[in-house]
Design a protein around this motif. Structure first.
Motif, PDB file in Angstrom:
ATOM      1  N   GLU A 179     -22.977  -0.459  68.712  1.00  0.00           N
ATOM      2  CA  GLU A 179     -21.555  -0.485  69.060  1.00  0.00           C
ATOM      3  C   GLU A 179     -21.102   0.928  69.362  1.00  0.00           C
ATOM      4  O   GLU A 179     -20.913   1.727  68.441  1.00  0.00           O
ATOM      5  N   GLY A 180     -20.954   1.257  70.607  1.00  0.00           N
ATOM      6  CA  GLY A 180     -20.387   2.537  71.001  1.00  0.00           C
ATOM      7  C   GLY A 180     -21.017   3.752  70.338  1.00  0.00           C
ATOM      8  O   GLY A 180     -20.312   4.559  69.740  1.00  0.00           O
ATOM      9  N   GLY A 181     -22.312   3.871  70.423  1.00  0.00           N
ATOM     10  CA  GLY A 181     -22.992   5.035  69.862  1.00  0.00           C
ATOM     11  C   GLY A 181     -23.331   4.919  68.387  1.00  0.00           C
ATOM     12  O   GLY A 181     -23.805   5.874  67.785  1.00  0.00           O
ATOM     13  N   GLU A 182     -23.068   3.758  67.809  1.00  0.00           N
ATOM     14  CA  GLU A 182     -23.422   3.523  66.409  1.00  0.00           C
ATOM     15  C   GLU A 182     -24.403   2.358  66.329  1.00  0.00           C
ATOM     16  O   GLU A 182     -24.251   1.370  67.042  1.00  0.00           O
ATOM     17  N   GLN A 227     -33.834   6.109  72.116  1.00  0.00           N
ATOM     18  CA  GLN A 227     -33.670   7.170  73.115  1.00  0.00           C
ATOM     19  C   GLN A 227     -32.206   7.426  73.464  1.00  0.00           C
ATOM     20  O   GLN A 227     -31.833   7.552  74.629  1.00  0.00           O
ATOM     21  N   GLN A 228     -31.375   7.511  72.409  1.00  0.00           N
ATOM     22  CA  GLN A 228     -29.972   7.876  72.590  1.00  0.00           C
ATOM     23  C   GLN A 228     -29.436   8.423  71.280  1.00  0.00           C
ATOM     24  O   GLN A 228     -30.002   8.182  70.222  1.00  0.00           O
ATOM     25  N   GLU A 229     -28.354   9.172  71.388  1.00  0.00           N
ATOM     26  CA  GLU A 229     -27.716   9.714  70.189  1.00  0.00           C
ATOM     27  C   GLU A 229     -27.021   8.566  69.470  1.00  0.00           C
ATOM     28  O   GLU A 229     -26.115   7.944  70.011  1.00  0.00           O
ATOM     29  N   LEU A 230     -27.476   8.266  68.298  1.00  0.00           N
ATOM     30  CA  LEU A 230     -26.898   7.185  67.500  1.00  0.00           C
ATOM     31  C   LEU A 230     -26.560   7.696  66.117  1.00  0.00           C
ATOM     32  O   LEU A 230     -27.258   8.551  65.580  1.00  0.00           O
ATOM     33  N   THR A 231     -25.496   7.161  65.562  1.00  0.00           N
ATOM     34  CA  THR A 231     -25.244   7.327  64.140  1.00  0.00           C
ATOM     35  C   THR A 231     -25.496   5.964  63.512  1.00  0.00           C
ATOM     36  O   THR A 231     -25.476   4.944  64.188  1.00  0.00           O
TER      37      THR A 231
END
Length: 122
Positions: free
Chosen positions: A32-35, A67-71
């Motif tokens: 969800e939106g980078g998370e 392969q993405q910035e995730l929290t």
């Protein structure tokens, strides 16, 4: 996200064997939106993931695999959520400490900056 989740759990299993069964206990997961939101039915199921070293590794694994910035956000059924940064301390707690009036006063008094926030593990 189920096929991706299964692949991610297998990816983690190859790097940290004990962490994969903890991830398998998740009730679900989605991005969800980078998370990466990981749902658990019970807080005790994901307690190990809150420890600083473990959450740092989990964040690193997720970023490598997807392969993405995730929290990482752990969502507990019937209750709250925990946003875990790479060091395992909930981001809301860090933000609250950074905005604390006493901290802000000290920063102003010494003409300083907040470079890092460390909290005691409970």
């Amino acid at each position: 996200m189920r096929p991706d989740w299964d692949g991610f759990v297998n990816y983690v299993r190859q790097r940290k064997v004990w962490m994969a069964p903890v991830l398998d206990m998740a009730a679900g997961a989605r991005e969800e939106g980078g998370e990466l939101v990981v749902r658990y039915d019970d807080l005790s199921d994901c307690k190990l993931l809150e420890e600083p070293e473990n959450s740092r590794l989990l964040t690193e694994f997720a970023q490598d695999y997807f392969q993405q910035e995730l929290t990482i956000r752990l969502r507990i059924r019937g209750g709250g959520t925990l946003a875990v940064d790479g060091e395992g301390v909930p981001q809301e707690e860090r933000r609250a400490l950074a905005n604390d009036p006493l901290v802000q006063t000290v920063v102003e008094l010494f003409n300083g900056d907040i470079a890092g926030i460390r909290t005691a593990n409970k």
